[in-house]
Design an enzyme around this catalytic site. Structure first.
Site, PDB file in Angstrom:
ATOM      1  N   HIS A  94      45.956  49.677  45.896  1.00  0.00           N
ATOM      2  CA  HIS A  94      44.570  49.980  45.543  1.00  0.00           C
ATOM      3  C   HIS A  94      44.536  51.377  44.933  1.00  0.00           C
ATOM      4  O   HIS A  94      45.058  52.326  45.514  1.00  0.00           O
ATOM      5  CB  HIS A  94      43.694  49.917  46.797  1.00  0.00           C
ATOM      6  CG  HIS A  94      42.322  50.483  46.634  1.00  0.00           C
ATOM      7  ND1 HIS A  94      41.526  50.227  45.533  1.00  0.00           N
ATOM      8  CD2 HIS A  94      41.586  51.303  47.440  1.00  0.00           C
ATOM      9  CE1 HIS A  94      40.370  50.852  45.675  1.00  0.00           C
ATOM     10  NE2 HIS A  94      40.381  51.523  46.811  1.00  0.00           N
ATOM     11  N   HIS A  96      42.166  54.354  42.332  1.00  0.00           N
ATOM     12  CA  HIS A  96      40.879  54.783  41.804  1.00  0.00           C
ATOM     13  C   HIS A  96      41.087  55.180  40.339  1.00  0.00           C
ATOM     14  O   HIS A  96      40.814  56.308  39.941  1.00  0.00           O
ATOM     15  CB  HIS A  96      40.327  55.962  42.608  1.00  0.00           C
ATOM     16  CG  HIS A  96      39.935  55.620  44.005  1.00  0.00           C
ATOM     17  ND1 HIS A  96      39.178  56.460  44.788  1.00  0.00           N
ATOM     18  CD2 HIS A  96      40.187  54.521  44.772  1.00  0.00           C
ATOM     19  CE1 HIS A  96      38.981  55.904  45.976  1.00  0.00           C
ATOM     20  NE2 HIS A  96      39.587  54.734  45.989  1.00  0.00           N
ATOM     21  N   TYR A 120      49.831  39.929  28.498  1.00  0.00           N
ATOM     22  CA  TYR A 120      50.431  40.539  29.688  1.00  0.00           C
ATOM     23  C   TYR A 120      49.439  40.637  30.837  1.00  0.00           C
ATOM     24  O   TYR A 120      49.798  40.445  32.005  1.00  0.00           O
ATOM     25  CB  TYR A 120      51.020  41.902  29.328  1.00  0.00           C
ATOM     26  CG  TYR A 120      52.022  41.759  28.212  1.00  0.00           C
ATOM     27  CD1 TYR A 120      53.285  41.239  28.457  1.00  0.00           C
ATOM     28  CD2 TYR A 120      51.664  42.070  26.899  1.00  0.00           C
ATOM     29  CE1 TYR A 120      54.191  41.055  27.424  1.00  0.00           C
ATOM     30  CE2 TYR A 120      52.558  41.888  25.862  1.00  0.00           C
ATOM     31  CZ  TYR A 120      53.819  41.387  26.131  1.00  0.00           C
ATOM     32  OH  TYR A 120      54.700  41.188  25.104  1.00  0.00           O
TER      33      TYR A 120
END
Length: 215
Positions: A94, A96, A120
């Site tokens: 994860h 940002h 892709y």
């Protein structure tokens, strides 16, 4: 060096690479991976991807008990949701990342987040669902992923960041980089009527590379 020691080192090297290239910043982002015994290694809460310590990663056993290391990321429900609903998940990342977060502000939750601009992104991510905004650490994020019933390898948290599951930690990191690069392309070409992949071209990619796409 044991296989777990190598895995710990690999996690930290890959995380630092993402950090060094600006794909996440400060103490944002979290990463986890399965161990050979069915347990898990998880980045600690409040730590920087640029300074992860292999010896301080949170270690869980196969039953989910915290065995050693620092307290894990507050986004554990998000990671657990992918492991529990997708049997092929070996790692979750994860970030940002800037372009993907910016693009999330221009779409409504529930939509396919990424346009099929290159093969892709289709190959590595399949469809990416944009989830609503949640407060950081809210267990409802994990519930939202569970609601997808294992049909997505990647989601985008609105105004927050992308989350990607992969067969191993390297594959997950590669895929989330592809997500950010595609979000950047989408922003660069927004309003310019770019020539993306046609439906037929998408279907050819999906068929040739056995991509989970429908549903």
């Amino acid at each position: 060096m044991s296989s777990e020691a190598r895995l710990r080192e690999q996690m930290c090297v890959l995380a630092k690479s993402l950090f060094d290239r600006g794909l996440t910043h400060g103490s944002t982002g979290n990463i986890s991976t399965r161990t050979e015994d069915g347990g898990m290694l998880v980045s600690p809460t409040g730590t920087s991807f640029g300074r992860l310590d292999p010896g301080r990663l949170a270690r869980f056993d196969a039953n989910g008990s915290h065995l050693s290391g620092d307290r894990p990321t507050k986004e554990m429900p998000l990671h657990s949701a992918f492991y529990d609903t997708r049997g092929t998940t070996g790692a979750v990342v994860h970030l940002h990342s800037c372009h993907s977060v910016a693009l999330s502000m221009l779409h409504e939750p529930g939509e396919d987040f990424l346009p099929p601009l290159t093969p892709y992104a289709v190959m590595q991510l399949g469809r990416v669902t944009l989830l609503p905004f949640f407060l950081p650490g809210d267990p409802a994020m994990g519930q939202a992923v569970r609601g997808l019933a294992g049909k997505r390898t990647a989601v985008m948290l609105a105004n927050h960041g992308p989350v990607v599951a992969g067969r191993d930690v390297e594959a997950a990191c590669n895929a989330i980089e592809e997500l950010e690069a595609t979000a950047q392309l989408a922003l660069m070409t927004r309003g310019l009527n770019p020539r993306g992949l046609t439906d037929a071209q998408v279907r050819d990619v999906v068929t040739k590379f056995d991509v989970e796409w429908d549903g």
